[in-house]
Write an enzyme that holds these catalytic residues in place. Structure first.
Site, short mmCIF file in Angstrom:
data_model
loop_
_atom_site.label_atom_id
_atom_site.label_comp_id
_atom_site.label_asym_id
_atom_site.label_seq_id
_atom_site.Cartn_x
_atom_site.Cartn_y
_atom_site.Cartn_z
N LYS A 174 0.86 -1.20 0.00
CA LYS A 174 0.00 0.00 0.00
C LYS A 174 0.89 1.24 0.00
O LYS A 174 1.82 1.31 -0.77
CB LYS A 174 -0.97 -0.04 1.18
N ASP A 210 -7.11 -8.99 8.72
CA ASP A 210 -8.56 -8.80 8.66
C ASP A 210 -9.33 -10.10 8.41
O ASP A 210 -10.45 -10.28 8.90
CB ASP A 210 -8.92 -7.75 7.60
MG MG Z 1 -11.54 -4.49 4.98
#
Ligand code: MG
Ligand code: ADP
Length: 470
Positions: A174, A210
């Protein structure tokens, strides 16, 4: 040429295109044919997934990393108290306070913090110093300065886990790039930064991503949950594996019967094993992507790419004179100008039997179109979405067969799953076809990276106390 004489196979294909010009229709169907799989291809994808999964779990070369998360159990309904979560690497940087009682979330406080770009690409100590500062600010604001607070750290970057609370950063992704952290344990850096401040009693007990958080969060909502799935910007899945099948286990075992394995399936096929389904459209999307030749599977299925695949196909059909009278617009020719939310909106038209969303979108692209062009655009969105649903379903059905449970809930998070009007319906249908007799359901379980991380901290605390006793 795309016709099917097998009823299961036909059930996995979209309804045929119907145009007044037969030749044009055939040419378009032929151009999209490879995106609809034969039964043989469906079976082959399943076999390749299973084989990569076996290799990964036996630490042989594989495109599936099969990371041990060291989470050996799910919430059992006794979780109680205050727990923190720190969510780094998603859309927002957040600190979360969860209050649990009888394993249920009774209260939740969240604060977002702004991370300066300068911190994201600077030295690691400064970044982790800032994270510790935010934790401390939040804890003070909640009047919990003196309280002992277990914390679950959602660190959404590629890492190698060596224990529930040890995660070695493999590489930043990212917009992050603090070189000094690569190869180091992100948890230790966070612990050190908290310790340096010395103004809170926060204990970092677990690191997770996540996907794992989604499984655990799903288990709070439904105790049959045993698979976690992300269908958002990216895609990944994790599942409860038998501990005796898991080879990679650093440190002592404590008689664990099962453990969550993070498949990291976004990279499935990065070693070429999925090349037999790769189309020219996929090759073009890959070539223009930030990380060419990696995240192969993710590029077939996730929100970051579906719209771009559709755009590339529309451009090709136009260039071949099969769409928009052969005239593309500047916007249509621009990379990444077709977000996946447009695919959802066009699919909504197909569901409703209307054209309004599609017309609005084509207008935004300054395209001249006929009613039949609209039908073609809808068909392209349908074929591309359907392939995504089928690929995910093939892998999920393999997991269900492998896990062989009487009943399994699959916890899912991510905007693609949440907003696409048909993905869930297709997935239900395809998993039933591919794992016949396996009882399952898809359950939306939101905020695994927040709530899920707090609950993992509660599980980690329970394990810590148990192992200290023995
Ligand atoms: Mg997410
Ligand atoms: P993240 O994956 O970053 O945690 P989300 O789960 O919210 O966040 O996913 C965001 C992604 O979902 C966007 O990048 C986009 O690709 C996709 N997306 C957003 N809105 C929609 C929509 N309406 N339909 C389909 N996909 C969507």
């Amino acid at each position: 040429m795309c016709e099917s004489n097998n009823s299961v196979e036909a059930a996995m294909h979209v309804a045929p295109l119907e145009l007044s010009d037969n030749r044009r229709q055939q040419q378009i169907e032929a151009a999209l044919c490879e995106l609809q799989f034969t039964m043989e291809t469906v079976k082959k994808i399943g076999r390749v997934f299973e084989s990569e999964l076996e290799k990964g779990i036996h630490e042989e070369p594989s495109s599936l990393q099969m990371e041990n998360t060291y989470i050996p159990e799910l919430p059992d309904g006794t979780e109680k108290g205050k727990f923190l979560a720190l969510d780094l690497g998603g859309t927002n940087f957040r600190v979360i306070l969860l209050e649990l009682d009888d394993g249920k979330v009774t209260d939740e406080k969240v604060k977002h913090y702004h991370l300066d770009d300068e911190l994201k690409v600077g030295c690691g100590d400064r970044l982790f110093g800032f994270l510790a500062e935010c934790i401390s600010d939040f804890v003070k604001e909640q009047n919990l300065t003196g309280a002992r607070l277990p914390l679950g750290f959602t660190f959404s970057f590629p890492m190698i886990q060596k224990a529930l609370d040890v995660g070695i950063l493999v590489t930043w992704t990212k917009t992050f790039n603090c070189p000094s952290v690569v190869g180091k344990d992100a948890v230790q850096m966070l612990k050190d930064a908290i310790h340096r401040r010395g103004d809170t009693h926060v204990e970092v007990l677990a690191v997770l991503n996540d996907t794992t958080g989604t499984l655990v969060q799903g288990a709070v909502l439904d105790n049959r949950t045993a698979i976690g799935l992300i269908l958002g910007t990216g895609s990944n899945a994790c599942y409860l594996e038998r501990a005796d099948r898991v080879q990679h286990w650093e440190g002592q075992r404590h008689g664990e019967k099962q453990v969550i394995i993070d498949i990291e399936w976004g990279a499935f096929g990065d070693n070429g094993v999925l090349d037999f389904i790769k189309t020219d459209y996929d090759r073009e999307v890959d070539k223009n992507s930030l990380l060419a030749t990696s995240f192969t599977f993710e590029k077939y299925i996730s929100g970051k790419y579906l719209g771009e695949i559709v755009r590339v196909i529309l451009v090709r059909l136009t260039a071949n004179g099969l769409l928009f009278d052969g005239i593309a617009s500047k916007k249509l020719l621009s990379q990444n100008s077709f977000p996946t939310s447009y695919v959802s909106q066009i699919e909504q038209d197909t569901v409703d039997g209307g054209n309004k969303n599609t017309e609005d979108i084509l207008d935004k692209f300054n395209l001249q179109y006929t009613t039949e062009d609209i039908a073609v655009v809808k068909y392209v969105c349908e074929v591309v979405s359907n392939r995504s649903a089928l690929l995910v379903s093939i892998c999920l059905s393999r997991l269900l067969i492998r896990m062989d449970r009487p009943d399994t809930t699959i916890a899912v998070d991510g905007s693609l799953f949440k907003h696409h009007p048909r993905l869930k319906t297709w997935m239900n249908k395809y998993i039933q076809l591919l794992a016949p007799g396996k009882k399952f359901r898809l359950l939306l379980a939101e905020d695994g990276s927040g709530k899920g991380a707090g609950i993992v901290a509660a599980i980690a605390l329970r394990l810590k106390e148990r192992f200290q006793e023995t």
